[in-house]
Write a protein that holds these residues in place. Structure first.
Motif: not given
Length: 242
Positions: A10-27, A56-61
């Motif tokens: 789902p589109l929001y899951e794709q956005i979650k993964l992109q946000i996680l990757q940017r955090i992991a990349n220290s952005e 919201t999902d990432l806050v809950n996580d």
């Protein structure tokens, strides 16, 4: 996850993964304010509602946190204790002493049937086995034995483990993998000779055995951790999450 698999989400899951990757990349660093929902929606070329659902999902996580009137921030990554601490009885209202970690070594092993089933591996698959000792004010208080799938973390280096704050820090820094506790259990056990020697205790002494399975943010089980904790003069507590 490859691009084809990503597009099936789902589109929001794709956005979650992109946000996680940017955090992991220290952005974005821990406690840093993220761009507004409107700005993120523009960056990702999606609606504000899609971004809000992902956030919201990432806050809950526990990956992000919100402050009323200020916005959404990156949460501090949990350490290897995932919010748990060793404390002395009667001091529950005081901040526990920080534990010192001693890296004991890393080796290769083969997954048992139970472990393979939990981590989604074939029986006998190669795994990393990591051992660490934890000290409080110089006293040995706990031993960790951590198992990770070798295929996923084939470049894992002992130097990273020796120099880092722990396994979870290494996985986030070098592999972009952020973990959360998925299941855990405790039981009383008697120390074996090897465990007793490491903890400077006696064989057969009582200890608290802690078993934990941790998953990545996509829900894949990644880590199997066994921990033996001395209980004679210390206890366990879990920090309250804000």
């Amino acid at each position: 996850m490859n691009a084809k698999s990503l597009l099936r989400l789902p589109l929001y899951e794709q956005i979650k993964l992109q946000i996680l990757q940017r955090i992991a990349n220290s952005e974005w660093a821990s406690n840093e304010l993220l761009p507004s929902e409107w700005e993120l929606a523009e960056q990702f070329a999606v609606s504000q509602g899609t971004v809000r659902k992902a956030l919201t999902d990432l806050v809950n996580d526990g990956v992000l946190f919100r402050q009323q009137g200020r916005g959404t921030f990156v949460a501090e990554a949990l350490d290897d204790w995932a919010g748990m601490s060793m404390v002395s009885p009667g001091l529950l209202n005081e901040k526990p002493d920080r534990l010192a970690r001693e890296f004991l070594g890393i080796s290769r092993a083969h997954a048992s049937e139970e472990l393979a089933a939990v981590l989604g591996l074939r029986r006998g698959a190669s795994v990393h086995r990591i051992r660490m000792l934890w000290r409080q004010q110089g006293q040995a208080v706990a031993i960790d034995e951590v198992t990770l799938p070798l295929e996923r973390f084939d470049t894992l280096d002992a130097r990273w483990l020796r120099q880092s704050a722990g396994v979870w820090a290494v996985l986030q820094q070098h592999f972009g993998v952020r973990l959360r506790v998925a299941a855990e259990q405790w039981r009383a056990v008697a120390l074996s000779r090897e465990e007793a020697q490491l903890l400077q205790a006696r064989e057969g002494d009582a200890a608290l055995f802690y078993l934990r399975v941790a998953k990545d943010m996509q829900g894949q089980a990644v880590e199997w951790r066994e921990r033996w904790c001395l209980t004679g003069s210390l206890g366990l507590t879990r920090q309250q999450q804000d």
